[in-house]
Design a protein around this motif. Structure first.
Motif, PDB file in Angstrom:
ATOM      1  N   GLU A   1       0.893  -1.304  -0.077  1.00 22.34           N
ATOM      2  CA  GLU A   1      -0.078  -0.104   0.019  1.00 22.34           C
ATOM      3  C   GLU A   1       0.710   1.468  -0.080  1.00 22.34           C
ATOM      4  N   PHE A   2       2.001   1.406   0.490  1.00 20.33           N
ATOM      5  CA  PHE A   2       2.856   2.468   0.655  1.00 20.33           C
ATOM      6  C   PHE A   2       3.863   2.730  -0.539  1.00 20.33           C
ATOM      7  N   TRP A   3       4.232   1.564  -0.970  1.00 17.33           N
ATOM      8  CA  TRP A   3       5.306   1.544  -2.122  1.00 17.33           C
ATOM      9  C   TRP A   3       4.781   2.397  -3.197  1.00 17.33           C
ATOM     10  N   MET A   4       5.763   3.323  -3.693  1.00 18.82           N
ATOM     11  CA  MET A   4       5.412   4.132  -4.973  1.00 18.82           C
ATOM     12  C   MET A   4       6.460   3.733  -5.944  1.00 18.82           C
ATOM     13  N   GLU A   5       5.923   2.848  -6.900  1.00 22.06           N
ATOM     14  CA  GLU A   5       6.733   2.345  -7.859  1.00 22.06           C
ATOM     15  C   GLU A   5       7.460   3.406  -8.743  1.00 22.06           C
ATOM     16  N   GLU A   6       6.648   4.353  -9.278  1.00 20.01           N
ATOM     17  CA  GLU A   6       7.360   5.265 -10.085  1.00 20.01           C
ATOM     18  C   GLU A   6       8.450   6.133  -9.462  1.00 20.01           C
ATOM     19  N   GLU A   7       8.476   6.404  -7.959  1.00 19.42           N
ATOM     20  CA  GLU A   7       9.368   6.976  -7.374  1.00 19.42           C
ATOM     21  C   GLU A   7      10.365   6.129  -6.741  1.00 19.42           C
ATOM     22  N   GLN A   8      10.148   4.777  -6.917  1.00 20.43           N
ATOM     23  CA  GLN A   8      10.975   3.946  -6.082  1.00 20.43           C
ATOM     24  C   GLN A   8      11.401   4.150  -4.694  1.00 20.43           C
ATOM     25  N   TYR A   9      10.108   4.404  -4.228  1.00 22.91           N
ATOM     26  CA  TYR A   9      10.331   5.110  -2.593  1.00 22.91           C
ATOM     27  C   TYR A   9       8.898   4.810  -1.950  1.00 22.91           C
ATOM     28  N   TYR A  10       8.836   5.008  -0.720  1.00 21.62           N
ATOM     29  CA  TYR A  10       7.434   5.093   0.003  1.00 21.62           C
ATOM     30  C   TYR A  10       6.823   6.235   0.169  1.00 21.62           C
ATOM     31  N   ALA A  11       5.419   6.407   0.094  1.00 26.00           N
ATOM     32  CA  ALA A  11       4.509   7.418   0.364  1.00 26.00           C
ATOM     33  C   ALA A  11       4.790   7.846   1.985  1.00 26.00           C
ATOM     34  N   ILE A  12       4.729   9.170   2.119  1.00 27.56           N
ATOM     35  CA  ILE A  12       4.832   9.448   3.583  1.00 27.56           C
ATOM     36  C   ILE A  12       3.575   8.756   4.315  1.00 27.56           C
ATOM     37  N   ALA A  13       2.406   8.871   3.715  1.00 21.52           N
ATOM     38  CA  ALA A  13       1.305   8.354   4.422  1.00 21.52           C
ATOM     39  C   ALA A  13       0.171   7.876   3.545  1.00 21.52           C
ATOM     40  N   LEU A  14      -1.067   7.215   4.190  1.00 16.11           N
ATOM     41  CA  LEU A  14      -2.122   7.233   3.499  1.00 16.11           C
ATOM     42  C   LEU A  14      -3.204   8.162   4.142  1.00 16.11           C
ATOM     43  N   ASP A  15      -4.105   8.652   3.156  1.00 11.83           N
ATOM     44  CA  ASP A  15      -4.963   9.531   3.794  1.00 11.83           C
ATOM     45  C   ASP A  15      -6.443   8.827   4.169  1.00 11.83           C
ATOM     46  N   ARG A  16      -7.230   9.745   4.332  1.00 10.86           N
ATOM     47  CA  ARG A  16      -8.687   9.289   4.831  1.00 10.86           C
ATOM     48  C   ARG A  16      -9.205   8.327   3.846  1.00 10.86           C
ATOM     49  N   GLU A  17      -8.994   8.379   2.508  1.00  9.16           N
ATOM     50  CA  GLU A  17      -9.547   7.524   1.428  1.00  9.16           C
ATOM     51  C   GLU A  17      -8.724   6.503   0.927  1.00  9.16           C
ATOM     52  N   LYS A  18      -7.717   6.326   2.000  1.00  2.32           N
ATOM     53  CA  LYS A  18      -6.587   5.251   1.646  1.00  2.32           C
ATOM     54  C   LYS A  18      -5.619   5.692   0.331  1.00  2.32           C
ATOM     55  N   ARG A  19      -5.731   6.891  -0.079  1.00  2.94           N
ATOM     56  CA  ARG A  19      -4.701   7.304  -1.059  1.00  2.94           C
ATOM     57  C   ARG A  19      -3.378   7.565  -0.437  1.00  2.94           C
ATOM     58  N   GLN A  20      -2.330   7.078  -1.500  1.00  2.00           N
ATOM     59  CA  GLN A  20      -0.982   7.598  -1.056  1.00  2.00           C
ATOM     60  C   GLN A  20      -0.946   9.386  -0.973  1.00  2.00           C
ATOM     61  N   VAL A  21      -0.232   9.514   0.114  1.00  6.43           N
ATOM     62  CA  VAL A  21       0.449  10.994   0.132  1.00  6.43           C
ATOM     63  C   VAL A  21       1.657  10.706  -0.628  1.00  6.43           C
ATOM     64  N   ARG A  22       1.865  11.371  -1.802  1.00  4.54           N
ATOM     65  CA  ARG A  22       2.835  10.903  -2.713  1.00  4.54           C
ATOM     66  C   ARG A  22       3.997  11.999  -2.550  1.00  4.54           C
ATOM     67  N   SER A  23       4.123  12.802  -1.589  1.00  6.52           N
ATOM     68  CA  SER A  23       5.217  13.345  -1.343  1.00  6.52           C
ATOM     69  C   SER A  23       6.748  12.682  -0.774  1.00  6.52           C
ATOM     70  N   VAL A  24       7.910  12.805  -1.397  1.00  2.55           N
ATOM     71  CA  VAL A  24       8.928  12.163  -1.074  1.00  2.55           C
ATOM     72  C   VAL A  24       9.489  12.876   0.070  1.00  2.55           C
ATOM     73  N   THR A  25       9.651  12.294   1.127  1.00  2.00           N
ATOM     74  CA  THR A  25       9.947  12.924   2.512  1.00  2.00           C
ATOM     75  C   THR A  25      11.153  12.016   3.116  1.00  2.00           C
TER      76      THR A  25
END
Length: 708
Positions: free
Chosen positions: A476-500
């Protein structure tokens, strides 16, 4: 920093660099305890004029010294006092709830001089939250000042019914006291003659004030306490003076930040605004300090356990089993104008409590404490399963319920810190990436301890839950395009896709597959996240990036240190060196080589780190960052279950020798020397002594999944 601060236990004083607290100042300077300002004015004058500051070093932790002199003074063409004729040295310290200050005035004019020396005092008894402009509420009233020979007592009756007092005493019979808190001394000094005047300021609550012992005795006992602290801590020395300076600075700052509210010493968050029990900060600082003095972790755990949540209370965001965020004890807290009694609005303190308990055991093999804490551990784990994961999606999330609480409840708790790639702020409930790592690490490290203690079913449940968590998190947290993890999942279980920087904390948890751990390690030290002075909180390529922000592009030393724990334990030596070298070069530019709470995230190409305007200093988890440097250089990981200490030592660039004496583990301590050989990739390690009862091993490479 543009202030001077001194602290002992729960009393601290913040002043201007001159040592003064000016009348009517708005910077928050004052003498504080129990979240109340007991001095709001402390000014010195000579012939009615403000003195000129010569120096006030910030590197002494026990006694602050201010060196001042007089300006040139004439009246109607007549000389009153030649400039720089009188030297005024103010020395102050705090011991057992009393502020001691001695003013030594020396005449360096070739003739006798007569002058007026004045000290002005006042106390507004303001609540800390009022001082900081955060909250208002019903407050009390001043009560008449009580005058006695060589003393007077300022008083206040709070809206909470508590009487608060500030008693000011002095040791000179030559004083003339005015009614507005001003104490005047008429002094005549011959050439090279000096006069010393000592003041004693004693805050009191509920009609009680601290007894004053002779200043020489008080200072001697304070010095003894500092010596005792040094003897209880690990010693580290290298041939790199900057490393040695940071190590000593951090060790002594941490001593100053220790407080005991009845359950053992623990680190408060930082000065000046957070000299209180603070769940996340205190727990992380104690975790960082395990290689320095594991006894602090014990005091921290017992303190947090004492205030663990017991009921559902939305006003305080409290739930059964939850570990507190922050405890305040001032007038506004007592009258329920603020919910900090304590306040529980933090999502990470509870898993960090579990994590610290597990790591403390692995360092010390202190099974007795784990037995004592078992009910608290059980309740904390129950909170994670029930209240931390109300929607049962396997992730721990936060949601503010208190009307005066905190919206973002991770360590990046500013309102704009969890931001989507399009610039929108994420909406709660929010599941933070690093929090899932803390939960995973806590459970995997606790499970074998519980099994050893006979709690087989409990241990099995923890292990099964971590298997589910690991799979789901990486999906759920892995961002394939960034090859990195999302900072969080929001209320709708969407990735918060900032690189932090948050996913950097995952490296120490063991939740990451090796190939993804490698991607995280490389990204942390890539130019968009690594400024040259440390890892930024947010990538320069993310929509919310702002190098001047609190959490969206700044550099936090403690954040770097948690990333460093994972980098070093996972075998990323070069990346570890980059982080340490960057922070050390930043420290060169800060006063007394003291790493601040945070600094701006500009490129190191500026040739200096840009300070953040309101950073706390000293801050516990920033002060503890050099302690993590030592852990990283040793590559140390004790395991009380296996009765082993794994070492994977390395040296910093330009470092040829590291000597460590008395690092506590098991039943004793370990001392060793590491020296450079050849290209330094495999330094030589000599065990000088080992009384831990643990065997020392040198694995060639620690697995990226280091706690599986």
């Amino acid at each position: 920093m543009d202030y001077r601060v001194i602290k002992e236990n729960d009393l601290f004083l913040m002043t201007e660099k001159s040592g003064d607290i000016p009348k009517g100042q708005s910077a928050g300077h004052g003498l504080y305890t129990k979240d109340t300002r007991f001095l709001s004015r402390l000014e010195t004058e000579l012939n009615g004029k403000k003195l000129i500051l010569l120096s006030s070093p910030a590197d002494d932790h026990d006694v602050l010294t201010f060196r001042l002199t007089n300006p040139h003074m004439e009246q109607d063409g007549n000389l009153l006092l030649w400039r720089e004729s009188v030297e005024v040295i103010r020395k102050r310290f705090i011991y057992q709830g009393v502020l001691y200050e001695t003013c030594r005035l020396t005449n360096y004019y070739p003739k006798a001089v007569t002058f007026e020396f004045s000290v002005m005092f006042d106390a507004d008894f303001a609540d800390m939250f009022v001082v900081r402009g955060y909250h208002g509420g019903k407050t009390g009233d001043r009560i008449p000042t009580v005058h006695e020979p060589c003393s007077f007592t300022l008083g206040y009756l709070g809206a909470d019914g508590l009487k608060r007092t500030t008693k000011i005493q002095w040791d000179s019979q030559e004083a003339r006291r005015s009614k507005d808190g001003k104490v005047d001394f008429t002094l005549t000094l011959h050439p090279k003659e000096y006069k010393e005047i000592s003041f004693f300021v004693s805050p009191g609550i509920g009609g009680e004030s601290k007894p004053i012992i002779p200043k020489e005795e008080a200072l001697a006992k304070l010095t003894e306490g500092a010596a005792a602290w040094n003897s209880e801590c690990t010693e580290a020395a290298t041939d790199v003076p900057l490393f040695n300076s940071l190590w000593e600075r951090g060790k002594q700052d941490l001593r100053v930040l220790l407080t005991d509210v009845g359950y053992g010493m623990f680190p408060v968050a930082g000065l000046p605004w957070f000299a209180v029990p603070f769940g996340r900060d205190s727990l992380i600082a104690a975790l960082q300090m395990l290689s320095l003095n594991p006894e602090i972790a014990k005091g921290t755990l017992l303190t947090m356990a004492a205030f663990q949540g017991t009921q559902e209370d939305e006003w305080r965001d409290e739930q059964p089993g939850k570990i507190m965020h922050e405890l305040r004890s001032g007038e506004l807290a007592a009258t329920k104008a603020i919910p900090f009694t304590p306040y529980y609005g933090t999502v990470d303190a509870t898993p960090l409590f579990l994590l610290l308990a597990a790591e403390y055991y692995h360092w010390t093999a202190d099974e007795e404490l784990i037995h004592r804490l078992l009910p608290n551990l059980k309740n904390a784990l129950a909170w994670i399963e029930r209240f931390g994961d109300e929607d049962q999606d396997q992730f721990v999330e936060y949601y503010q319920k208190s009307s005066k609480g905190i919206a973002n409840q991770g360590w990046k708790d500013s309102g704009d810190s969890i931001v989507h790639a399009n610039g929108d702020y994420a909406r709660a409930p929010i599941a933070l990436s690093e929090v899932q790592g803390y939960v995973y690490q806590a459970k995997t490290r606790l499970a074998p301890i519980l099994r050893k203690m006979g709690h087989l079913e409990w241990a099995e449940e923890l292990e099964q839950s971590t298997k589910v968590l690991q799979v789901r998190f990486n999906r759920e947290f892995w961002m394939e395009e960034e090859q990195y993890y999302a900072i969080a999942l929001d209320r709708e279980k969407r990735q918060v896709r900032s690189v932090t920087s948050n996913p950097g904390h995952l490296l120490m948890s063991g939740i990451l597959p090796p190939e993804r751990a490698d991607a995280v390690a490389k990204r942390l030290t890539a130019p968009d996240l690594f400024s040259g002075y440390g890892i930024r909180t947010m990538s320069t390529g993310s929509a919310g990036y702002n190098p001047m922000s609190y959490h969206n592009g700044s550099v936090w030393p403690h954040d770097n240190s948690l990333c460093l724990m994972g980098l070093s334990s996972s075998g990323y030596a070069e990346e570890s060196r980059m982080v340490m070298d960057g922070l050390m070069q930043a420290a060169v530019h800060f006063e007394a080589h003291r790493l601040p709470e945070l600094f701006c995230g500009y490129e190191a190409g500026l040739n200096y780190p840009v300070p953040y305007p309101v950073a706390c200093s000293p801050q516990a988890w920033a002060a503890a960052t050099p302690v993590v440097f030592l852990q990283a250089l040793l590559g140390i990981r004790p395991d009380a279950m296996e009765r082993t200490i794994s070492l994977r030592p390395m040296l910093l660039t330009g470092m040829n020798e590291l000597i460590v004496n008395g690092i506590k583990a098991g039943k004793g301590s370990l001392s060793l020397r590491i020296t450079r050989e050849g290209d330094g990739s495999s330094p030589k390690t000599e065990i000088l002594s080992n009384t831990t009862g643990f065997a020392v091993s040198f694995p060639e490479m620690l697995s990226a999944v280091s706690y599986k």
